[in-house]
Design an enzyme around this catalytic site. Sequence first.
Site, short mmCIF file in Angstrom:
data_model
loop_
_atom_site.label_atom_id
_atom_site.label_comp_id
_atom_site.label_asym_id
_atom_site.label_seq_id
_atom_site.Cartn_x
_atom_site.Cartn_y
_atom_site.Cartn_z
N TYR A 234 0.83 -1.20 0.00
CA TYR A 234 0.00 0.00 0.00
C TYR A 234 0.87 1.26 0.00
O TYR A 234 0.80 2.08 -0.91
CB TYR A 234 -0.95 0.00 1.20
CG TYR A 234 -1.59 1.35 1.46
CD1 TYR A 234 -2.33 2.00 0.47
CD2 TYR A 234 -1.44 1.98 2.69
CE1 TYR A 234 -2.90 3.24 0.70
CE2 TYR A 234 -2.01 3.22 2.93
CZ TYR A 234 -2.74 3.86 1.94
OH TYR A 234 -3.29 5.09 2.15
N LYS A 238 1.73 3.86 -3.12
CA LYS A 238 1.32 5.26 -2.95
C LYS A 238 2.54 6.19 -3.10
O LYS A 238 2.42 7.29 -3.65
CB LYS A 238 0.65 5.48 -1.59
CG LYS A 238 -0.74 4.87 -1.47
CD LYS A 238 -1.74 5.48 -2.45
CE LYS A 238 -2.15 6.88 -2.06
NZ LYS A 238 -3.18 7.44 -2.98
#
Length: 488
Positions: A234, A238
């Site tokens: 994640y 990002k």
Amino acid sequence: MEVGSVLQFLEDKTILVIGATGFLAKIFLEKILRVQPNIKKVFLLLRARDAESAAHRLHNEILGKDLFNLLKEKMGTNFEPFISEKLTAVPGDISREELGLKNDLILKEEICNQVDVIVNAAATTRFDERYDIALDQNVFGVKQIINFAKKCSKLKVLVHLSTAYVCGEKGGLILETPYNFKDVPGLDIDAEKRLVCDKLDELQKQGATQKQITIAMKDLGISRAKVYGWPNPYVFTKAIGEMLVEEMKGNLSVVIMRPAIVTSTIKEPFPGWVEGVRTIDSLAVAYGKGNLTCFLGNINGVVDVIPGDIVVNAILVAMVAHADHPSENAIYHLCSSLGNPIRYINLQDYAIRYFTSKPWINKDGKPIKVAKITVFTNMESFRRYLFIHYLIWLKGLELANLAFCKYFERTYQDMNKKIQTVMRLVELYRPYLFFNGIFDDMNTEKLRLAARQGGTETDLFYFDPKVIDWDDYAMNSHLPGIVKYIFK
């Protein structure tokens, strides 16, 4: 930096919200519609097959939420006509070229010719997401969005929602500075994509089941993130998304918003609205249901949380500040760790007090008793405790269960569930339970100062975490909100 009136800026503007079913995107949409009904149009890009499916998602996954109850009361019988006039659900897909709008050229041209602001809230936020999905959504999706934004002739500003934890596991004071590919030697997103495709081909040739493919893709994501210094796919993807923004933005005015751990609303449209189990909320849910009796982490460590409506207000003010004003460093930490820190020991205290006075009622109609959690500061002592207090007994129960025709089945399942819950939470959140970083918010403080001096409606668009009374927020807003909207 000049800000001025947010309400005046929003009047007669057209906004494209990408990822409109997300938590922050919903709060953003509700706020705009409620405080500035003279907004011209809001296009909502939703992952859907067609216009009918997109409209269904709009009404069920967005407008059907309690979040919009205040707006519905305010508008009365005018609510439906108002929504029909102001909102357009757009079926699309950020992982596809032209955001999946190639088959509807009329709608695509309408958006490109009219949109003043783009807010990219699209992302997959699962810490253990499949690597193929995380890359498509958080990396290549950003690439498609930037390319699309460059075709919007009236665009004044693009807001990209990121996370403060793109910093990985760095400690100390973490600055509001950009990330660049040159800072990560060897990182090549096209090579990562090929790696994923090759692995998927290999698994399919081996006849792997969908479950096996999912596990393999999750494992690949974690391993690739750790290769480059991030704890999970994640925050890794990002961070890459931010790198793409920096590399591709050109003359676009782009704002990057980096909230920390986003929690329920503190004030608007009402206190305590939350949706889905959001990071630390999973700990509260597990604790309230009696499944969390021990844990691992630095109990005195700072946990950086920020209410969702504060984040949205900061987005709106930053959007106005940078409209038609490109900046080299329009990056904002939306955090509390520097100005108004709260610690894990405080969260533990709030949870004990709340669930002792208002215990969760189990399926049998009995209140669940909670006690102080045993917290360990290293993995070795944590595993030893689990082995002595749970795993030995669990093995004994398993044997007894077999010998007595599953007489102890329920006890065995309950104990096993508690162990599995704790181990999953520890594995997911271990990098953050010992996180010792503090997020600098100098840029955000400058934005607050400009808002106060520039005539911004700061009573309506508040975003200063220093005013938060954490005890009051936790006990009277956040934990009641978790019970109401998450405990099911």
